[in-house]
Design a protein around this motif. Sequence first.
Motif, PDB file in Angstrom:
ATOM      1  N   GLU A 151      -6.451  -0.133  -0.610  1.00 37.44           N
ATOM      2  CA  GLU A 151      -6.876   0.427   0.663  1.00 37.44           C
ATOM      3  C   GLU A 151      -7.206   1.920   0.544  1.00 37.44           C
ATOM      4  OE1 GLU A 151      -8.240  -0.014   3.385  1.00 37.44           O
ATOM      5  OE2 GLU A 151      -6.941  -1.488   4.255  1.00 37.44           O
ATOM      6  N   ALA A 152      -8.107   2.144   1.312  1.00 42.25           N
ATOM      7  CA  ALA A 152      -8.673   3.613   1.395  1.00 42.25           C
ATOM      8  C   ALA A 152      -7.523   4.326   2.076  1.00 42.25           C
ATOM      9  CB  ALA A 152      -9.970   3.664   2.081  1.00 42.25           C
ATOM     10  N   GLU A 153      -7.465   5.581   1.630  1.00 41.81           N
ATOM     11  CA  GLU A 153      -6.419   6.480   2.362  1.00 41.81           C
ATOM     12  C   GLU A 153      -6.627   6.854   3.816  1.00 41.81           C
ATOM     13  OE1 GLU A 153      -4.547  10.162   0.266  1.00 41.81           O
ATOM     14  OE2 GLU A 153      -6.383   9.842  -0.863  1.00 41.81           O
ATOM     15  N   TRP A 154      -8.004   6.612   4.202  1.00 42.26           N
ATOM     16  CA  TRP A 154      -8.226   6.932   5.617  1.00 42.26           C
ATOM     17  C   TRP A 154      -7.669   5.829   6.554  1.00 42.26           C
ATOM     18  CZ3 TRP A 154     -10.527   4.600   9.605  1.00 42.26           C
ATOM     19  CH2 TRP A 154     -10.773   5.146  10.747  1.00 42.26           C
ATOM     20  N   ALA A 172       5.127  10.810  -5.080  1.00 47.77           N
ATOM     21  CA  ALA A 172       6.542  10.129  -5.098  1.00 47.77           C
ATOM     22  C   ALA A 172       6.948   9.002  -4.390  1.00 47.77           C
ATOM     23  CB  ALA A 172       7.403  11.510  -4.645  1.00 47.77           C
ATOM     24  N   ASP A 173       5.819   8.866  -3.362  1.00 53.12           N
ATOM     25  CA  ASP A 173       6.250   7.692  -2.630  1.00 53.12           C
ATOM     26  C   ASP A 173       4.967   6.630  -2.516  1.00 53.12           C
ATOM     27  OD1 ASP A 173       8.527   8.419  -1.071  1.00 53.12           O
ATOM     28  OD2 ASP A 173       7.359  10.184  -0.318  1.00 53.12           O
ATOM     29  N   THR A 174       3.831   7.056  -3.007  1.00 55.58           N
ATOM     30  CA  THR A 174       2.713   6.192  -3.085  1.00 55.58           C
ATOM     31  C   THR A 174       2.001   5.847  -4.407  1.00 55.58           C
ATOM     32  OG1 THR A 174       2.167   7.026  -0.925  1.00 55.58           O
ATOM     33  CG2 THR A 174       0.280   5.829  -1.951  1.00 55.58           C
ATOM     34  N   PHE A 175       1.395   4.694  -4.611  1.00 56.99           N
ATOM     35  CA  PHE A 175       0.742   4.291  -5.825  1.00 56.99           C
ATOM     36  C   PHE A 175      -0.704   4.667  -5.578  1.00 56.99           C
ATOM     37  CE2 PHE A 175       4.371   1.469  -6.530  1.00 56.99           C
ATOM     38  CZ  PHE A 175       4.884   1.881  -7.679  1.00 56.99           C
ATOM     39  N   PHE A 176      -1.258   5.504  -6.388  1.00 58.22           N
ATOM     40  CA  PHE A 176      -2.670   5.722  -6.256  1.00 58.22           C
ATOM     41  C   PHE A 176      -3.565   4.998  -7.278  1.00 58.22           C
ATOM     42  CE2 PHE A 176      -1.145   9.353  -3.484  1.00 58.22           C
ATOM     43  CZ  PHE A 176      -2.020   9.756  -2.804  1.00 58.22           C
ATOM     44  N   VAL A 177      -4.772   4.842  -6.935  1.00 60.68           N
ATOM     45  CA  VAL A 177      -5.598   3.959  -7.710  1.00 60.68           C
ATOM     46  C   VAL A 177      -6.811   4.678  -8.013  1.00 60.68           C
ATOM     47  CG1 VAL A 177      -6.616   1.593  -7.953  1.00 60.68           C
ATOM     48  CG2 VAL A 177      -4.414   1.810  -6.822  1.00 60.68           C
ATOM     49  N   GLN A 178      -7.318   4.492  -9.350  1.00 60.91           N
ATOM     50  CA  GLN A 178      -8.544   4.962  -9.579  1.00 60.91           C
ATOM     51  C   GLN A 178      -9.566   3.880 -10.018  1.00 60.91           C
ATOM     52  OE1 GLN A 178      -8.294   7.823 -12.798  1.00 60.91           O
ATOM     53  NE2 GLN A 178      -7.843   6.379 -14.199  1.00 60.91           N
ATOM     54  N   THR A 179     -10.790   3.984  -9.825  1.00 61.81           N
ATOM     55  CA  THR A 179     -11.873   2.849 -10.049  1.00 61.81           C
ATOM     56  C   THR A 179     -12.179   3.219 -11.673  1.00 61.81           C
ATOM     57  OG1 THR A 179     -12.956   3.056  -7.833  1.00 61.81           O
ATOM     58  CG2 THR A 179     -14.220   1.988  -9.817  1.00 61.81           C
ATOM     59  N   ALA A 180     -11.937   2.432 -12.384  1.00 64.38           N
ATOM     60  CA  ALA A 180     -12.140   2.338 -13.957  1.00 64.38           C
ATOM     61  C   ALA A 180     -13.743   2.251 -14.321  1.00 64.38           C
ATOM     62  CB  ALA A 180     -11.502   1.314 -14.729  1.00 64.38           C
ATOM     63  N   SER A 181     -14.226   2.637 -15.597  1.00 64.06           N
ATOM     64  CA  SER A 181     -15.439   2.710 -15.878  1.00 64.06           C
ATOM     65  C   SER A 181     -15.996   1.091 -15.891  1.00 64.06           C
ATOM     66  CB  SER A 181     -15.573   3.102 -17.073  1.00 64.06           C
ATOM     67  OG  SER A 181     -14.734   2.708 -18.076  1.00 64.06           O
ATOM     68  N   GLY A 183     -15.566  -1.206 -13.762  1.00 63.91           N
ATOM     69  CA  GLY A 183     -15.484  -1.700 -12.456  1.00 63.91           C
ATOM     70  C   GLY A 183     -14.172  -2.082 -11.928  1.00 63.91           C
ATOM     71  N   GLY A 184     -13.002  -2.101 -12.827  1.00 61.39           N
ATOM     72  CA  GLY A 184     -11.698  -2.524 -12.521  1.00 61.39           C
ATOM     73  C   GLY A 184     -11.065  -1.408 -12.008  1.00 61.39           C
ATOM     74  N   SER A 185      -9.632  -1.373 -12.165  1.00 62.47           N
ATOM     75  CA  SER A 185      -8.858  -0.335 -11.357  1.00 62.47           C
ATOM     76  C   SER A 185      -7.544  -0.266 -12.269  1.00 62.47           C
ATOM     77  CB  SER A 185      -8.415  -0.867  -9.876  1.00 62.47           C
ATOM     78  OG  SER A 185      -7.499  -2.194  -9.877  1.00 62.47           O
ATOM     79  N   ALA A 186      -7.138   0.792 -11.976  1.00 60.56           N
ATOM     80  CA  ALA A 186      -5.910   1.331 -12.866  1.00 60.56           C
ATOM     81  C   ALA A 186      -5.168   2.402 -11.844  1.00 60.56           C
ATOM     82  CB  ALA A 186      -6.364   2.164 -14.446  1.00 60.56           C
ATOM     83  N   VAL A 187      -3.685   2.459 -12.216  1.00 52.63           N
ATOM     84  CA  VAL A 187      -2.910   3.460 -11.474  1.00 52.63           C
ATOM     85  C   VAL A 187      -3.097   4.597 -12.008  1.00 52.63           C
ATOM     86  CG1 VAL A 187      -0.598   3.922 -10.583  1.00 52.63           C
ATOM     87  CG2 VAL A 187      -1.462   1.499 -11.021  1.00 52.63           C
ATOM     88  N   ARG A 188      -3.199   5.760 -11.214  1.00 49.99           N
ATOM     89  CA  ARG A 188      -3.386   7.157 -11.789  1.00 49.99           C
ATOM     90  C   ARG A 188      -1.916   7.541 -12.280  1.00 49.99           C
ATOM     91  NH1 ARG A 188      -7.622   9.697 -10.633  1.00 49.99           N
ATOM     92  NH2 ARG A 188      -6.785  11.803 -10.653  1.00 49.99           N
ATOM     93  N   GLU A 189      -2.156   8.286 -13.224  1.00 49.06           N
ATOM     94  CA  GLU A 189      -1.167   8.987 -13.937  1.00 49.06           C
ATOM     95  C   GLU A 189      -0.941  10.281 -13.223  1.00 49.06           C
ATOM     96  OE1 GLU A 189      -1.853   9.226 -18.051  1.00 49.06           O
ATOM     97  OE2 GLU A 189      -1.434   7.163 -18.481  1.00 49.06           O
ATOM     98  N   SER A 194      -8.230  10.177  -6.056  1.00 49.34           N
ATOM     99  CA  SER A 194      -9.097   8.946  -5.847  1.00 49.34           C
ATOM    100  C   SER A 194      -9.297   8.628  -4.462  1.00 49.34           C
ATOM    101  CB  SER A 194      -8.245   7.864  -6.797  1.00 49.34           C
ATOM    102  OG  SER A 194      -7.136   7.282  -5.880  1.00 49.34           O
ATOM    103  N   GLY A 195      -8.612   8.816  -3.755  1.00 46.65           N
ATOM    104  CA  GLY A 195      -8.611   8.262  -2.128  1.00 46.65           C
ATOM    105  C   GLY A 195      -8.527   6.833  -1.891  1.00 46.65           C
ATOM    106  N   VAL A 196      -7.916   6.022  -3.064  1.00 44.08           N
ATOM    107  CA  VAL A 196      -7.684   4.667  -2.861  1.00 44.08           C
ATOM    108  C   VAL A 196      -6.208   4.730  -3.518  1.00 44.08           C
ATOM    109  CG1 VAL A 196      -8.016   2.429  -3.867  1.00 44.08           C
ATOM    110  CG2 VAL A 196     -10.040   4.145  -3.597  1.00 44.08           C
ATOM    111  N   VAL A 197      -5.427   3.616  -2.683  1.00 41.89           N
ATOM    112  CA  VAL A 197      -3.817   3.414  -2.777  1.00 41.89           C
ATOM    113  C   VAL A 197      -3.642   2.016  -2.667  1.00 41.89           C
ATOM    114  CG1 VAL A 197      -3.542   5.707  -1.712  1.00 41.89           C
ATOM    115  CG2 VAL A 197      -3.288   3.786  -0.231  1.00 41.89           C
ATOM    116  N   LEU A 198      -2.601   1.460  -3.184  1.00 43.62           N
ATOM    117  CA  LEU A 198      -1.845   0.223  -2.860  1.00 43.62           C
ATOM    118  C   LEU A 198      -1.267   0.681  -1.328  1.00 43.62           C
ATOM    119  CD1 LEU A 198      -0.211  -0.682  -6.186  1.00 43.62           C
ATOM    120  CD2 LEU A 198      -2.418  -1.449  -5.260  1.00 43.62           C
ATOM    121  N   ARG A 199      -1.503  -0.276  -0.564  1.00 41.19           N
ATOM    122  CA  ARG A 199      -1.267   0.076   0.798  1.00 41.19           C
ATOM    123  C   ARG A 199       0.411   0.246   0.975  1.00 41.19           C
ATOM    124  NH1 ARG A 199      -2.405  -5.785   3.773  1.00 41.19           N
ATOM    125  NH2 ARG A 199      -0.865  -6.763   2.843  1.00 41.19           N
ATOM    126  N   THR A 200       0.949   1.279   1.311  1.00 40.29           N
ATOM    127  CA  THR A 200       2.378   1.573   1.738  1.00 40.29           C
ATOM    128  C   THR A 200       3.025   0.875   3.135  1.00 40.29           C
ATOM    129  OG1 THR A 200       1.774   3.549   3.090  1.00 40.29           O
ATOM    130  CG2 THR A 200       2.237   3.678   0.662  1.00 40.29           C
TER     131      THR A 200
END
Length: 381
Positions: A151-154, A172-181, A183-189, A194-200
Motif C-alpha cells: 500500500e501507498a503511505e498516503w 522499527a514498526d513498518t516494512f517499507f518496500v521499493q520498486t525493483a529495476s 518491475g518487482g519489489s524488495a523490502v528496503r534495507e 519509497s513511499g510504499v509499505v506492507l500495510r500495517t
Amino acid sequence: MSAPNKSYDPVEVETLKPEEIERMRDEALAAFAAAGSLDALHEAKVAHTGPASPLALANREIGALPPHAKAEAGKRVGMARGGVNKALAARQAELEAERDARVLVEEDVDVTLPYDRVRSGARHPLTTLSERIEDIFVAMGYEVAEGPQVEAEWFNFDALNIGPDHPARGEADTFFVQTASGGGSAVREGGTESGVVLRTHTSPVQIRSLLERELPVYVICPGRVYRTDELDATHTPVFHQVELLAVDEGLTMADLKGTLDHMVQSLFGEGMKTRLRPNFFPFTEPSAEMDMLCYVCKGESVGNPDRPCRTCSSEGWIELGGCGMVNPRVLTACGVDPEKYSGFAFGFGIERMLMFRHNVEDMRDMVEGDVRFTRPFGMEI
C-alpha cells in the motif's frame, strides 16, 4: 444240467489282495500327512481318492470276482477307502486351522498405528473465524471490502491522520518496500523514501471505500497485515485483522456500542457485554479501547479469591481492540463533509479472537502449518 460248482476256488485278482489294499491305504495316509499346504493336500486327494486312484481302480476289479467272493473283497476295499477319506478330512481340518491362524498373524491390523490413507483436510481456523465474523456483519447490512496488501503511505498513514513523525511510520514498526529495476519489489534495507509499505492495518481499505463508494458506507475489512514483530507465543509479523467502518448521517457512540455488543454476543453467546475505556488513536476522536466481558467467569472472579480466573486474571474483562468515532480530518481527507456525516470504526486481531474463543495458548501454532492443530477445527464452512 450240472449244479453250481460250490468248491470252485476263485482266482484272486492281484490288486484285491489284502496286502495290496493295505499298501494303497498306507500310501494315501502317508501322502496326506506329508502335505504341508491345502494345495498339496488337494493334489494328494486327487491322486489317492480320485477316479484314477489305486483304490478306485481296485474297486472296479471287484466285478471280476465270483459272486461269493465279492462281499469279502468289497468289505476290504470299502474299509480302506473309508479310512483314507477320514484321514483326508482330518488333515484338511488341521491345515485349514493352521491357515486361519497364520492369516490372523500375517494380516493382523493394529488400529492404533497411523494408516496410509490420505486423511481429510481441514480449513484453517483463522479462515473459518474470519468468514463467521463477515457473516455476522453481512447479516446487518455491511459489505465486505478488500484492498491491496502493498500500500501507498498516503493510504496507510497520511489519510488516517498519522503524521510523518508518528513512531508507527518508522522502520522499527513498518516494512517499507521499493520498486525493483525489473518491475518487482524488495523490502528496503534502510530509509523510508519509497513511499510504499506492507500495510500495517486494514484501515487503508476503509479510506479506499470512502473514496470509491457512494455514501452512506457500511463496510467490514478483513485481511492480512504486517508488523516488524518477532514471532513468539503472542506476536507474529504477519497476522489478520478485521476492521469496520460505518459513515452515515447521525451516527453516534451509542450506535458503535450497540454494534460491538451484537458482535460479541454473536461470537461468544447471549449475555456477553462490552465496555469502552477512553484512549487515543489518530484516526478516531473520541477514541476508546473496547473490552469484552470475560467469557469464562462472566466477571464473577472480580474480588473473589475463592474463584480466580486465569483467562482475565480475575479482572472480569478482556481487551479486544480499539474503536471510536471517525476523526473529522479522516473524513475531510476522503472528501466527506464532517459537518453532515459522522462515522464510527473499530478493529481487532483475528488471531487474538481465536485464542480467546478456543483457548489457544501459542500463536506459533497458527502459522507453523501442523495439521494436528488445524484438524480438530474440522471442515466447517
